[in-house]
Design a protein around this motif. Structure first.
Motif, PDB file in Angstrom:
ATOM      1  N   ALA A  84      -4.729 -45.667  43.466  1.00  0.00           N
ATOM      2  CA  ALA A  84      -5.547 -44.540  42.403  1.00  0.00           C
ATOM      3  C   ALA A  84      -4.371 -43.665  42.289  1.00  0.00           C
ATOM      4  CB  ALA A  84      -6.736 -44.161  43.042  1.00  0.00           C
ATOM      5  N   THR A  85      -4.576 -42.893  40.967  1.00  0.00           N
ATOM      6  CA  THR A  85      -3.806 -41.819  40.931  1.00  0.00           C
ATOM      7  C   THR A  85      -4.370 -40.523  41.175  1.00  0.00           C
ATOM      8  OG1 THR A  85      -2.746 -43.006  39.281  1.00  0.00           O
ATOM      9  CG2 THR A  85      -2.059 -40.844  38.997  1.00  0.00           C
TER      10      THR A  85
ATOM     11  N   THR B  79      -4.200 -47.511  36.842  1.00  0.00           N
ATOM     12  CA  THR B  79      -5.147 -47.419  38.173  1.00  0.00           C
ATOM     13  C   THR B  79      -6.375 -46.883  37.537  1.00  0.00           C
ATOM     14  OG1 THR B  79      -4.156 -45.237  38.063  1.00  0.00           O
ATOM     15  CG2 THR B  79      -3.349 -46.558  39.542  1.00  0.00           C
TER      16      THR B  79
ATOM     17  N   ILE C 258      -5.341 -37.007  39.727  1.00  0.00           N
ATOM     18  CA  ILE C 258      -5.322 -36.343  38.469  1.00  0.00           C
ATOM     19  C   ILE C 258      -5.645 -34.827  38.215  1.00  0.00           C
ATOM     20  CG2 ILE C 258      -6.000 -38.648  37.251  1.00  0.00           C
ATOM     21  CD1 ILE C 258      -9.022 -37.511  37.517  1.00  0.00           C
ATOM     22  N   SER C 259      -6.076 -34.204  39.540  1.00  0.00           N
ATOM     23  CA  SER C 259      -6.339 -32.789  39.350  1.00  0.00           C
ATOM     24  C   SER C 259      -6.188 -32.408  40.883  1.00  0.00           C
ATOM     25  CB  SER C 259      -7.490 -32.438  38.946  1.00  0.00           C
ATOM     26  OG  SER C 259      -7.837 -31.215  38.985  1.00  0.00           O
TER      27      SER C 259
ATOM     28  N   GLU D 129     -16.004 -41.769  37.856  1.00  0.00           N
ATOM     29  CA  GLU D 129     -14.865 -42.017  37.845  1.00  0.00           C
ATOM     30  C   GLU D 129     -13.892 -41.151  38.617  1.00  0.00           C
ATOM     31  OE1 GLU D 129     -16.443 -41.028  34.865  1.00  0.00           O
ATOM     32  OE2 GLU D 129     -16.553 -43.282  33.846  1.00  0.00           O
ATOM     33  N   HIS D 130     -14.325 -40.732  39.640  1.00  0.00           N
ATOM     34  CA  HIS D 130     -13.618 -39.531  40.338  1.00  0.00           C
ATOM     35  C   HIS D 130     -13.773 -39.776  41.876  1.00  0.00           C
ATOM     36  CE1 HIS D 130     -14.362 -37.461  36.537  1.00  0.00           C
ATOM     37  NE2 HIS D 130     -13.135 -37.436  36.472  1.00  0.00           N
TER      38      HIS D 130
ATOM     39  N   ASP E 241      -8.525 -40.795  40.403  1.00  0.00           N
ATOM     40  CA  ASP E 241      -9.197 -41.573  39.189  1.00  0.00           C
ATOM     41  C   ASP E 241      -9.765 -42.984  39.712  1.00  0.00           C
ATOM     42  OD1 ASP E 241      -6.890 -42.981  39.716  1.00  0.00           O
ATOM     43  OD2 ASP E 241      -6.090 -43.272  37.690  1.00  0.00           O
ATOM     44  N   CYS E 242     -10.422 -42.975  40.789  1.00  0.00           N
ATOM     45  CA  CYS E 242     -11.102 -44.091  41.433  1.00  0.00           C
ATOM     46  C   CYS E 242     -12.349 -43.754  41.660  1.00  0.00           C
ATOM     47  CB  CYS E 242     -10.229 -44.158  42.694  1.00  0.00           C
ATOM     48  SG  CYS E 242     -10.752 -45.800  43.770  1.00  0.00           S
TER      49      CYS E 242
END
Ligand SMILES: Cc1ncc(COP(=O)(O)O)c(C=O)c1O
Length: 330
Positions: free
Chosen positions: A239-240, A8, A242-243, A278-279, A252-253
């Motif tokens: 998307a994944t 992703t 990540i936090s 990136e976020h 992550d998109c």
């Protein structure tokens, strides 16, 4: 391959929804009444399916798109619906056997067509969008000029881009009539068989154009989603997460994988707060964990696709195919 194995951010296209969109359009505007614009998907595999459904002529915004279609054996009737000052690569396509027509809106662009041995043109007319296109009253003079230079003038084009996104359908229809009145008048002065115009937002109400240049209908986005059209949201960005903090979550998109000119993307059961490079920062309505996958729906499909190398075509969780976004670049 399973969708969970994709790196992703990844563009995911639900095959059944794409097929439904393509067949709905092919039924509404069969054959060459529809000249699909490839700028929204930039994918020759998807264009091949549109051709299979009967749309054998295509609209392009860039020379790279014209080259991609020609390379894929889809060069029966290619329209560059945009101005270029250096057309020599189009001349090469003509020599390779493609039928190439260029939009021209000035004497300089006519010269570019002549210099590159591009034999056919459409006079591009400004019908209200402050972009390319000559004044309607100049169209006849430019057509005469092009013919004197040895070009074949196939007719006119005029993109009504300033109204295609209006949510009020009756207002869209009203303003469309004004725009197409301008184009029709120019067409009378220019001659030729073609009056090319239209988009996803006007495909069913533009009764003046001889061919419709819609593109977004195949994949769709949230901007067009507001219009109540019979096309489904076939494309999402996978998307994944990540936090996760107590107040928001991050996927992550970001801007580098989403066209943002029509606003923030949409995530189901969440409020999107903002995007950075990136976020994607969002406030979920149900708990999410690091590693979860989410589907992000872009507000504008064209620039979103242009950031990616592949359309991953899926049936549920299964990835059926990876179609290259092979007509990117210029
Ligand atoms: C010249 C031209 N024609 C047609 C369209 C319509 O495309 P869509 O159906 O994606 O709105 C566009 C979109 O920008 C365009 O630039």
């Amino acid at each position: 391959m399973n969708i969970g194995q994709l790196t992703t951010p990844a563009l995911v296209v639900q095959h059944a929804l794409l097929e439904a969109n393509l067949t709905t359009m092919a039924a509404a505007l069969p054959g060459t009444r529809m000249r699909p614009h490839v700028k929204a998907h930039k994918c020759s595999a998807l264009a091949a399916r549109q051709a299979q459904l009967g749309h054998t002529g295509f609209t392009c915004a860039t020379i790279a798109e014209m080259e991609g279609l020609s390379r894929s054996g889809l060069g029966d009737d290619l329209l560059l619906a945009n101005e270029v000052v250096d057309a020599h690569r189009l001349g090469a396509l003509v020599r390779d056997g493609a039928r190439v027509t260029m939009a021209v809106d000035s004497e300089q662009i006519i010269e570019a067509a002549v210099a590159a041995h591009v034999p056919e043109v459409l006079i591009d007319v400004n019908v209200g969008l402050p972009r390319c296109g000559c004044r309607p009253e100049d169209a006849g003079r430019l057509a005469d000029r092009a013919r004197r230079q040895g070009l074949t003038v196939r007719g006119v084009m005029g993109y009504e881009g300033h109204i295609v996104g209006l949510e009020d359908r009756s207002r869209r229809m009203e303003l469309l009539e004004v725009s197409m009145g301008l184009l029709q008048k120019a067409h009378e002065d220019v001659g030729g068989d073609i009056m090319s115009a239209g988009s996803t937002g006007t495909y069913d109400i533009n009764r003046w154009a001889t061919e419709i240049q819609a593109g977004s209908y195949a994949l769709m986005d949230t901007a067009y989603g507001k219009l109540g059209l019979p096309f489904a949201q076939a494309l999402t960005v996978l998307a994944t997460v990540i936090s996760v903090s107590s107040e928001w979550a991050v996927a992550d998109c970001g801007l580098k994988s989403l066209g943002m000119d029509h606003g923030n993307p949409t995530v189901a059961e969440a409020t999107v707060l903002f995007c950075s490079d990136e976020h994607l920062i969002f406030s979920p309505q149900r708990p999410v964990q690091v590693g979860d996958r989410i589907s992000v729906i872009p507000a504008h499909v064209d620039p979103t696709v242009a950031y990616h190398e592949f359309l991953h075509v899926t049936d549920g969780e299964e990835v059926l195919d990876h179609w290259a976004v092979d007509m990117r670049g210029w």
